[in-house]
Scaffold this motif. Structure first.
Motif, PDB file in Angstrom:
ATOM      1  N   TYR A  37       0.811  -1.219   0.000  1.00 53.40           N
ATOM      2  CA  TYR A  37       0.000   0.000   0.000  1.00 53.40           C
ATOM      3  C   TYR A  37       0.845   1.270   0.000  1.00 53.40           C
ATOM      4  O   TYR A  37       0.390   2.327   0.407  1.00 53.40           O
ATOM      5  N   GLY A  38       2.085   1.157  -0.461  1.00 54.73           N
ATOM      6  CA  GLY A  38       2.879   2.342  -0.731  1.00 54.73           C
ATOM      7  C   GLY A  38       3.811   2.809   0.368  1.00 54.73           C
ATOM      8  O   GLY A  38       4.411   3.883   0.228  1.00 54.73           O
ATOM      9  N   ALA A  39       3.959   2.066   1.442  1.00 57.89           N
ATOM     10  CA  ALA A  39       4.908   2.473   2.479  1.00 57.89           C
ATOM     11  C   ALA A  39       6.319   2.330   1.910  1.00 57.89           C
ATOM     12  O   ALA A  39       6.640   1.332   1.280  1.00 57.89           O
ATOM     13  N   SER A  40       7.147   3.354   2.124  1.00 55.46           N
ATOM     14  CA  SER A  40       8.494   3.310   1.553  1.00 55.46           C
ATOM     15  C   SER A  40       9.491   2.657   2.496  1.00 55.46           C
ATOM     16  O   SER A  40      10.522   2.178   2.064  1.00 55.46           O
ATOM     17  N   ALA A  41       9.216   2.655   3.781  1.00 50.89           N
ATOM     18  CA  ALA A  41      10.118   2.007   4.738  1.00 50.89           C
ATOM     19  C   ALA A  41       9.301   1.535   5.924  1.00 50.89           C
ATOM     20  O   ALA A  41       8.461   2.274   6.438  1.00 50.89           O
ATOM     21  N   VAL A  42       9.531   0.322   6.320  1.00 50.26           N
ATOM     22  CA  VAL A  42       8.861  -0.221   7.496  1.00 50.26           C
ATOM     23  C   VAL A  42       9.949  -0.856   8.347  1.00 50.26           C
ATOM     24  O   VAL A  42      10.678  -1.717   7.879  1.00 50.26           O
ATOM     25  N   GLN A  43      10.051  -0.400   9.582  1.00 48.63           N
ATOM     26  CA  GLN A  43      11.078  -0.961  10.456  1.00 48.63           C
ATOM     27  C   GLN A  43      10.542  -1.109  11.868  1.00 48.63           C
ATOM     28  O   GLN A  43       9.591  -0.432  12.248  1.00 48.63           O
ATOM     29  N   GLU A  44      11.161  -2.008  12.608  1.00 48.45           N
ATOM     30  CA  GLU A  44      10.802  -2.181  14.012  1.00 48.45           C
ATOM     31  C   GLU A  44      11.612  -1.194  14.833  1.00 48.45           C
ATOM     32  O   GLU A  44      12.790  -0.989  14.582  1.00 48.45           O
ATOM     33  N   VAL A  45      10.941  -0.562  15.787  1.00 48.90           N
ATOM     34  CA  VAL A  45      11.620   0.312  16.737  1.00 48.90           C
ATOM     35  C   VAL A  45      11.304  -0.211  18.124  1.00 48.90           C
ATOM     36  O   VAL A  45      10.225  -0.732  18.369  1.00 48.90           O
ATOM     37  N   LYS A  46      12.245  -0.064  19.020  1.00 47.69           N
ATOM     38  CA  LYS A  46      12.062  -0.620  20.355  1.00 47.69           C
ATOM     39  C   LYS A  46      11.995   0.500  21.390  1.00 47.69           C
ATOM     40  O   LYS A  46      12.794   1.424  21.372  1.00 47.69           O
TER      41      LYS A  46
ATOM     42  N   PRO B  93       8.639  -3.531  21.207  1.00 50.81           N
ATOM     43  CA  PRO B  93       8.847  -3.057  19.840  1.00 50.81           C
ATOM     44  C   PRO B  93       7.535  -2.630  19.188  1.00 50.81           C
ATOM     45  O   PRO B  93       6.475  -3.155  19.494  1.00 50.81           O
ATOM     46  N   ASP B  94       7.607  -1.651  18.350  1.00 49.78           N
ATOM     47  CA  ASP B  94       6.510  -1.211  17.508  1.00 49.78           C
ATOM     48  C   ASP B  94       7.070  -1.101  16.099  1.00 49.78           C
ATOM     49  O   ASP B  94       8.249  -1.322  15.868  1.00 49.78           O
ATOM     50  N   LEU B  95       6.210  -0.735  15.163  1.00 45.68           N
ATOM     51  CA  LEU B  95       6.653  -0.520  13.793  1.00 45.68           C
ATOM     52  C   LEU B  95       6.653   0.977  13.506  1.00 45.68           C
ATOM     53  O   LEU B  95       5.766   1.704  13.967  1.00 45.68           O
ATOM     54  N   LEU B  96       7.631   1.414  12.747  1.00 43.59           N
ATOM     55  CA  LEU B  96       7.664   2.780  12.254  1.00 43.59           C
ATOM     56  C   LEU B  96       7.541   2.677  10.740  1.00 43.59           C
ATOM     57  O   LEU B  96       8.343   1.988  10.089  1.00 43.59           O
ATOM     58  N   VAL B  97       6.513   3.304  10.197  1.00 40.36           N
ATOM     59  CA  VAL B  97       6.168   3.152   8.786  1.00 40.36           C
ATOM     60  C   VAL B  97       6.205   4.524   8.115  1.00 40.36           C
ATOM     61  O   VAL B  97       5.565   5.462   8.600  1.00 40.36           O
ATOM     62  N   GLU B  98       6.947   4.652   7.023  1.00 36.01           N
ATOM     63  CA  GLU B  98       6.914   5.883   6.227  1.00 36.01           C
ATOM     64  C   GLU B  98       5.833   5.704   5.174  1.00 36.01           C
ATOM     65  O   GLU B  98       5.935   4.846   4.299  1.00 36.01           O
ATOM     66  N   TRP B  99       4.784   6.527   5.315  1.00 35.26           N
ATOM     67  CA  TRP B  99       3.611   6.383   4.445  1.00 35.26           C
ATOM     68  C   TRP B  99       3.006   7.751   4.216  1.00 35.26           C
ATOM     69  O   TRP B  99       2.794   8.506   5.169  1.00 35.26           O
ATOM     70  N   PHE B 100       2.765   8.122   2.988  1.00 33.82           N
ATOM     71  CA  PHE B 100       2.220   9.426   2.611  1.00 33.82           C
ATOM     72  C   PHE B 100       3.070  10.575   3.144  1.00 33.82           C
ATOM     73  O   PHE B 100       2.555  11.590   3.613  1.00 33.82           O
ATOM     74  N   GLY B 101       4.385  10.402   3.102  1.00 30.46           N
ATOM     75  CA  GLY B 101       5.297  11.464   3.505  1.00 30.46           C
ATOM     76  C   GLY B 101       5.405  11.682   5.007  1.00 30.46           C
ATOM     77  O   GLY B 101       6.017  12.645   5.439  1.00 30.46           O
ATOM     78  N   GLU B 102       4.821  10.820   5.790  1.00 32.62           N
ATOM     79  CA  GLU B 102       4.865  10.929   7.254  1.00 32.62           C
ATOM     80  C   GLU B 102       5.386   9.634   7.845  1.00 32.62           C
ATOM     81  O   GLU B 102       5.270   8.575   7.234  1.00 32.62           O
ATOM     82  N   LYS B 103       5.923   9.726   9.050  1.00 29.68           N
ATOM     83  CA  LYS B 103       6.319   8.525   9.781  1.00 29.68           C
ATOM     84  C   LYS B 103       5.194   8.162  10.736  1.00 29.68           C
ATOM     85  O   LYS B 103       4.792   8.963  11.568  1.00 29.68           O
ATOM     86  N   TRP B 104       4.673   6.961  10.562  1.00 26.04           N
ATOM     87  CA  TRP B 104       3.555   6.454  11.351  1.00 26.04           C
ATOM     88  C   TRP B 104       4.075   5.473  12.389  1.00 26.04           C
ATOM     89  O   TRP B 104       4.844   4.570  12.067  1.00 26.04           O
ATOM     90  N   LEU B 105       3.622   5.620  13.603  1.00 31.39           N
ATOM     91  CA  LEU B 105       3.919   4.670  14.661  1.00 31.39           C
ATOM     92  C   LEU B 105       2.790   3.653  14.688  1.00 31.39           C
ATOM     93  O   LEU B 105       1.613   4.020  14.788  1.00 31.39           O
ATOM     94  N   VAL B 106       3.122   2.378  14.542  1.00 28.43           N
ATOM     95  CA  VAL B 106       2.113   1.319  14.472  1.00 28.43           C
ATOM     96  C   VAL B 106       2.374   0.320  15.593  1.00 28.43           C
ATOM     97  O   VAL B 106       3.447  -0.263  15.680  1.00 28.43           O
ATOM     98  N   SER B 107       1.376   0.148  16.443  1.00 32.74           N
ATOM     99  CA  SER B 107       1.450  -0.803  17.546  1.00 32.74           C
ATOM    100  C   SER B 107       0.489  -1.950  17.253  1.00 32.74           C
ATOM    101  O   SER B 107      -0.621  -1.724  16.775  1.00 32.74           O
ATOM    102  N   VAL B 108       0.914  -3.172  17.532  1.00 35.48           N
ATOM    103  CA  VAL B 108       0.104  -4.357  17.261  1.00 35.48           C
ATOM    104  C   VAL B 108      -0.168  -5.070  18.584  1.00 35.48           C
ATOM    105  O   VAL B 108       0.758  -5.309  19.359  1.00 35.48           O
ATOM    106  N   LYS B 109      -1.426  -5.387  18.821  1.00 32.56           N
ATOM    107  CA  LYS B 109      -1.828  -6.084  20.048  1.00 32.56           C
ATOM    108  C   LYS B 109      -2.664  -7.293  19.683  1.00 32.56           C
ATOM    109  O   LYS B 109      -3.400  -7.282  18.703  1.00 32.56           O
TER     110      LYS B 109
END
Length: 136
Positions: free
Chosen positions: A23-32, A37-53
């Protein structure tokens, strides 16, 4: 090849990363943060913090803890965009193989709390990302 063990949030990360990339994310990485850990996603020119439960977000204790943790991480990182994705406990029954996990993550409805744009969704991850994309 199936591995022995039980599905955890971390088990879902590779599949979630792949779907974000579709869906167009340019970088997806785990951050701790500490031990979480959560995911940091570059999407639509912004860095999104993504938490999964994994668990029922209708249980007040889980929802409160997830929100508290997420908001702390948002403050630490200064991120305005992000989401918490809740998968129900049933997802733990998924076979521990990359193929099965990816198929399950792609087809299972989850509960999303999205920050900026503020929205709540109960959809599959691809459908949720489509909806967020439309709103943006």
């Amino acid at each position: 090849m199936a591995r022995k063990g039980r599905i955890t949030e971390l088990s879902l990360y590779p599949a979630i990363k792949n779907i974000f990339n579709v869906y167009g994310a340019s970088a997806v990485q785990e951050v701790k943060f500490g031990t979480r850990p959560d995911l940091l996603v570059e999407w639509f020119g912004e860095k999104w913090l993504v938490s999964v439960k994994i668990g029922n977000p209708e249980k007040p204790k889980l929802l409160k803890e997830a929100m508290k943790q997420y908001l702390n991480h948002m403050l630490e990182t200064g991120r305005k965009y992000g989401m918490i994705i809740f998968y129900l406990e049933e997802i733990r029954k998924t076979e521990l193989s990359e193929t099965m996990i990816e198929a399950t993550v792609e087809s299972t409805k989850a509960y999303f709390i999205v920050m900026n744009p503020s929205m709540e969704l109960r959809k599959t991850l691809p459908d949720a990302l489509e909806e967020i994309k439309r709103v943006l």
